[in-house]
Write a protein that holds these residues in place. Sequence first.
Motif, PDB file in Angstrom:
ATOM      1  N   LEU A 202       7.701   0.816 -16.430  1.00  0.00           N
ATOM      2  CA  LEU A 202       6.664   1.739 -16.889  1.00  0.00           C
ATOM      3  C   LEU A 202       7.254   2.582 -18.006  1.00  0.00           C
ATOM      4  CD1 LEU A 202       3.823   3.033 -16.436  1.00  0.00           C
ATOM      5  CD2 LEU A 202       4.982   4.692 -14.952  1.00  0.00           C
ATOM      6  N   VAL A 203       6.569   2.596 -19.146  1.00  0.00           N
ATOM      7  CA  VAL A 203       7.040   3.416 -20.262  1.00  0.00           C
ATOM      8  C   VAL A 203       6.017   4.511 -20.525  1.00  0.00           C
ATOM      9  CG1 VAL A 203       8.489   1.652 -21.316  1.00  0.00           C
ATOM     10  CG2 VAL A 203       6.084   1.742 -21.909  1.00  0.00           C
ATOM     11  N   VAL A 204       6.525   5.719 -20.685  1.00  0.00           N
ATOM     12  CA  VAL A 204       5.676   6.897 -20.891  1.00  0.00           C
ATOM     13  C   VAL A 204       6.116   7.558 -22.185  1.00  0.00           C
ATOM     14  CG1 VAL A 204       5.053   9.174 -19.997  1.00  0.00           C
ATOM     15  CG2 VAL A 204       5.431   7.277 -18.399  1.00  0.00           C
ATOM     16  N   ARG A 205       5.172   7.758 -23.069  1.00  0.00           N
ATOM     17  CA  ARG A 205       5.480   8.523 -24.285  1.00  0.00           C
ATOM     18  C   ARG A 205       4.371   9.553 -24.452  1.00  0.00           C
ATOM     19  NH1 ARG A 205       9.123   7.643 -28.252  1.00  0.00           N
ATOM     20  NH2 ARG A 205       9.488   5.483 -27.678  1.00  0.00           N
ATOM     21  N   ASP A 206       4.704  10.793 -24.175  1.00  0.00           N
ATOM     22  CA  ASP A 206       3.724  11.883 -24.161  1.00  0.00           C
ATOM     23  C   ASP A 206       2.507  11.477 -23.323  1.00  0.00           C
ATOM     24  OD1 ASP A 206       5.270  13.765 -25.516  1.00  0.00           O
ATOM     25  OD2 ASP A 206       4.835  12.816 -27.428  1.00  0.00           O
ATOM     26  N   ASP A 207       1.296  11.481 -23.907  1.00  0.00           N
ATOM     27  CA  ASP A 207       0.153  11.213 -23.032  1.00  0.00           C
ATOM     28  C   ASP A 207      -0.246   9.743 -22.986  1.00  0.00           C
ATOM     29  OD1 ASP A 207      -0.792  11.102 -25.556  1.00  0.00           O
ATOM     30  OD2 ASP A 207      -2.352  12.628 -25.311  1.00  0.00           O
TER      31      ASP A 207
ATOM     32  N   ARG B   4       0.826  -1.223   0.000  1.00  0.00           N
ATOM     33  CA  ARG B   4       0.000   0.000   0.000  1.00  0.00           C
ATOM     34  C   ARG B   4       0.854   1.264   0.000  1.00  0.00           C
ATOM     35  NH1 ARG B   4      -3.407  -1.260   5.225  1.00  0.00           N
ATOM     36  NH2 ARG B   4      -1.425  -2.291   5.698  1.00  0.00           N
ATOM     37  N   ALA B   5       2.073   1.176   0.500  1.00  0.00           N
ATOM     38  CA  ALA B   5       2.941   2.361   0.539  1.00  0.00           C
ATOM     39  C   ALA B   5       3.360   2.727  -0.883  1.00  0.00           C
ATOM     40  CB  ALA B   5       4.167   2.084   1.394  1.00  0.00           C
ATOM     41  N   ALA B   6       3.192   3.974  -1.237  1.00  0.00           N
ATOM     42  CA  ALA B   6       3.491   4.407  -2.610  1.00  0.00           C
ATOM     43  C   ALA B   6       4.966   4.753  -2.771  1.00  0.00           C
ATOM     44  CB  ALA B   6       2.643   5.629  -2.955  1.00  0.00           C
ATOM     45  N   VAL B   7       5.437   4.641  -3.993  1.00  0.00           N
ATOM     46  CA  VAL B   7       6.677   5.310  -4.403  1.00  0.00           C
ATOM     47  C   VAL B   7       6.241   6.392  -5.390  1.00  0.00           C
ATOM     48  CG1 VAL B   7       8.904   5.101  -5.549  1.00  0.00           C
ATOM     49  CG2 VAL B   7       8.088   3.248  -4.075  1.00  0.00           C
ATOM     50  N   CYS B   8       6.580   7.643  -5.081  1.00  0.00           N
ATOM     51  CA  CYS B   8       6.031   8.778  -5.842  1.00  0.00           C
ATOM     52  C   CYS B   8       7.141   9.540  -6.548  1.00  0.00           C
ATOM     53  CB  CYS B   8       5.291   9.724  -4.897  1.00  0.00           C
ATOM     54  SG  CYS B   8       4.005   8.887  -3.941  1.00  0.00           S
ATOM     55  N   PHE B   9       7.006   9.673  -7.847  1.00  0.00           N
ATOM     56  CA  PHE B   9       7.983  10.389  -8.676  1.00  0.00           C
ATOM     57  C   PHE B   9       7.367  11.745  -9.057  1.00  0.00           C
ATOM     58  CE2 PHE B   9       8.394   5.862  -9.367  1.00  0.00           C
ATOM     59  CZ  PHE B   9       9.753   5.603  -9.496  1.00  0.00           C
ATOM     60  N   ALA B  10       8.113  12.831  -8.880  1.00  0.00           N
ATOM     61  CA  ALA B  10       7.555  14.136  -9.274  1.00  0.00           C
ATOM     62  C   ALA B  10       8.644  15.033  -9.853  1.00  0.00           C
ATOM     63  CB  ALA B  10       6.901  14.821  -8.077  1.00  0.00           C
TER      64      ALA B  10
ATOM     65  N   ASP C 108      12.745  16.248 -16.851  1.00  0.00           N
ATOM     66  CA  ASP C 108      12.326  17.002 -18.036  1.00  0.00           C
ATOM     67  C   ASP C 108      11.380  16.176 -18.908  1.00  0.00           C
ATOM     68  OD1 ASP C 108      13.719  19.249 -17.410  1.00  0.00           O
ATOM     69  OD2 ASP C 108      14.773  19.368 -19.335  1.00  0.00           O
ATOM     70  N   ALA C 109      11.726  14.910 -19.126  1.00  0.00           N
ATOM     71  CA  ALA C 109      10.915  14.078 -20.021  1.00  0.00           C
ATOM     72  C   ALA C 109       9.493  13.916 -19.478  1.00  0.00           C
ATOM     73  CB  ALA C 109      11.575  12.714 -20.206  1.00  0.00           C
ATOM     74  N   LEU C 110       9.375  13.694 -18.175  1.00  0.00           N
ATOM     75  CA  LEU C 110       8.039  13.515 -17.596  1.00  0.00           C
ATOM     76  C   LEU C 110       7.245  14.821 -17.661  1.00  0.00           C
ATOM     77  CD1 LEU C 110       8.900  11.262 -14.510  1.00  0.00           C
ATOM     78  CD2 LEU C 110       7.845  10.561 -16.669  1.00  0.00           C
ATOM     79  N   ALA C 111       7.916  15.940 -17.377  1.00  0.00           N
ATOM     80  CA  ALA C 111       7.214  17.225 -17.450  1.00  0.00           C
ATOM     81  C   ALA C 111       6.747  17.495 -18.876  1.00  0.00           C
ATOM     82  CB  ALA C 111       8.132  18.342 -16.962  1.00  0.00           C
ATOM     83  N   ARG C 112       7.570  17.165 -19.850  1.00  0.00           N
ATOM     84  CA  ARG C 112       7.192  17.393 -21.249  1.00  0.00           C
ATOM     85  C   ARG C 112       6.122  16.406 -21.711  1.00  0.00           C
ATOM     86  NH1 ARG C 112      10.486  20.936 -24.015  1.00  0.00           N
ATOM     87  NH2 ARG C 112      12.332  21.613 -22.861  1.00  0.00           N
ATOM     88  N   ALA C 113       5.933  15.342 -20.934  1.00  0.00           N
ATOM     89  CA  ALA C 113       4.817  14.429 -21.202  1.00  0.00           C
ATOM     90  C   ALA C 113       3.553  14.876 -20.459  1.00  0.00           C
ATOM     91  CB  ALA C 113       5.195  13.005 -20.791  1.00  0.00           C
ATOM     92  N   GLY C 114       3.622  16.047 -19.839  1.00  0.00           N
ATOM     93  CA  GLY C 114       2.437  16.601 -19.180  1.00  0.00           C
ATOM     94  C   GLY C 114       2.177  16.042 -17.798  1.00  0.00           C
ATOM     95  N   LEU C 115       3.181  15.418 -17.201  1.00  0.00           N
ATOM     96  CA  LEU C 115       2.965  14.774 -15.905  1.00  0.00           C
ATOM     97  C   LEU C 115       3.520  15.615 -14.760  1.00  0.00           C
ATOM     98  CD1 LEU C 115       3.779  11.051 -16.767  1.00  0.00           C
ATOM     99  CD2 LEU C 115       1.536  12.075 -16.326  1.00  0.00           C
ATOM    100  N   ALA C 116       2.679  15.792 -13.743  1.00  0.00           N
ATOM    101  CA  ALA C 116       3.147  16.412 -12.506  1.00  0.00           C
ATOM    102  C   ALA C 116       3.728  15.361 -11.571  1.00  0.00           C
ATOM    103  CB  ALA C 116       2.000  17.135 -11.811  1.00  0.00           C
ATOM    104  N   ALA C 117       3.279  14.113 -11.728  1.00  0.00           N
ATOM    105  CA  ALA C 117       3.775  13.061 -10.823  1.00  0.00           C
ATOM    106  C   ALA C 117       3.351  11.686 -11.330  1.00  0.00           C
ATOM    107  CB  ALA C 117       3.231  13.272  -9.408  1.00  0.00           C
TER     108      ALA C 117
END
Length: 588
Positions: free
Chosen positions: A133-138, A67-73, A111-120
Amino acid sequence: MQHPQPGRPAILHVALGPGPGAGLVRRLPAPDALLARACGGRGLAGALLEASLPPSPLSPLSWDDPRAAVCFAPGRLAGCSLPGAGHLAIAFLSPRTGGAAVASLGGGLGDALARAGLAAIVVTGRADHPVGLVVRDDTAALADARELAGRPTPALFDALAAWDAAAGIGPAAWAGSPLATLVADRWHDAGGAGLGLALAAKNFAFLAATGTASPAVADPQALGLAKAAMERLIAASPALAGACGFSRCGTAALVDLLAGRRMLPTDNFRRTFFPQSPAVNAPRLEAAHPARAQACPGCPVGCRRVTADGRLLPDVDGLAHFTALLGLADPELAVAARNRCLDLGLDAPGAAATLACRAEITGHPLSPDRVLELLAAMGAMAGEGRELGRGAAGYAASRGRAGAAMQVKGVELPAFDPRGASGLALSLAVAPSGPDPWQGGCVAHELLRKPVATDRFTFEGKARAVVLGENAVAAAASLGGCALLSLAVGLEEWALALAAVTGQLVTAGDLAVLGARTVRAERGRNARRGLGAADDDLPARFFTEPGTGGDGFDVPPLSRTDFLAARAKYYRLRGCDADGRPVGPEAA
Ligand code: SF4
């Protein structure tokens, strides 16, 4: 306050679980109230971790509870091409400190996460097999990582080369070492609070991202002016951009300074001067291994030094701890050991300090070959590495010699002997996520004598200095700012940049309040997990044994009375009780 990321900033909620897909990924709008309160980066990652924990302090979650999260921001200014504003904050329950920790990760992921529109990104649960986990833009998806789990980190980055930026854990994490860290973009890592092990407990192997959107900027011209002001200050900083500054020699440039100040930890902190240090300093290293600067996006410093054959030259902690701390004047060992740690995903200063602890307890100095063998064993948690891979505190306790572990909150001390700088000593003791020389701002005024020199052998005035330094570093980290750049860039410049991006009036004072709120929240999370004044302390050695004097001055032990008085004052200034626990409303 408008968020600078394109469109409405989002939070990616990743709920890991059983089954072939190993979990669910949902992209939801980030609540405006949360962004207004926690801003981004360090503040936001911590707030999201807090939200994943039960409110009652009577039943705190174990660090490995699914239940404990790992949070990236990413910081609130990530993606805006500002110098050193792309650091990624990661909040998690630490297997080492017993509290909640926030790590700061260089490289391009912020930078990459921010440019993908993510705050966290908030990761909860546990997958039943290794995933990434792979993120490409939205778009975002989980990927099967069974093939990559346990492989050395260079192989991981080779496999993830299609993304702008990536971070992953190495063999040490999969083997169960609390010294395991997270490695980003080959050359950066996330410190010694055990993030690698926390991710392995979730079967979370890597995060890779590409983002192509440009952040929304309310006043591009003002942002350009703020950026130019930052770059001018960096260029004018001898420590960052001078002839032997970080841009030429990395932070290893500080080894000479530490030696000159007689605060270079030697033989497991039993001495503070290493006579052979001129043979293992940064200029020697650079002469033997011509290297190029490797920079985080937008950073003119480029403090990572990489050789033509792709080896990372050690930073100040790696160089000092793999030489002086072990009593070995062998720069080649320092290079080899630093890179072995990187390959294994081991925290390098923690691993070196654990080996120095072993040398003291056994009475047997280590040879360079033996150091490399034991690092491999630690990364595999095999043979003697099963004990050593637990870190200095675990190893020393198992030998009945807890006092030989040079650690605070279970995390090994960096390459700055506390006896040589009182403010630094206080900041190492009270830092919420474990000892970090950059958190309290004392390296500047006590070691580098900038902007105004302070007497490094007194606690007088240091409680306030540490509070102000911590506030500044925490505020910058909420914007994505690298702590090293606090040697040149102040809250005034960060405020100008944030105002330009948001179009709202922001002052340095506003940011100082944000920083104070962030540190208090971190102390509050630790207090609810049972941490108190006993955890804000230094090993007894520093109060009873002198350092190595010479060159006309002594290095006496720290005064216990003065340390306790300074810590009590720090608590008062932080709005904490006598045990270091915040009192009153969290946001006060
Ligand atoms: S100083 Fe180093 S770690 Fe900090 S932003 Fe620049 S390159 Fe990255």
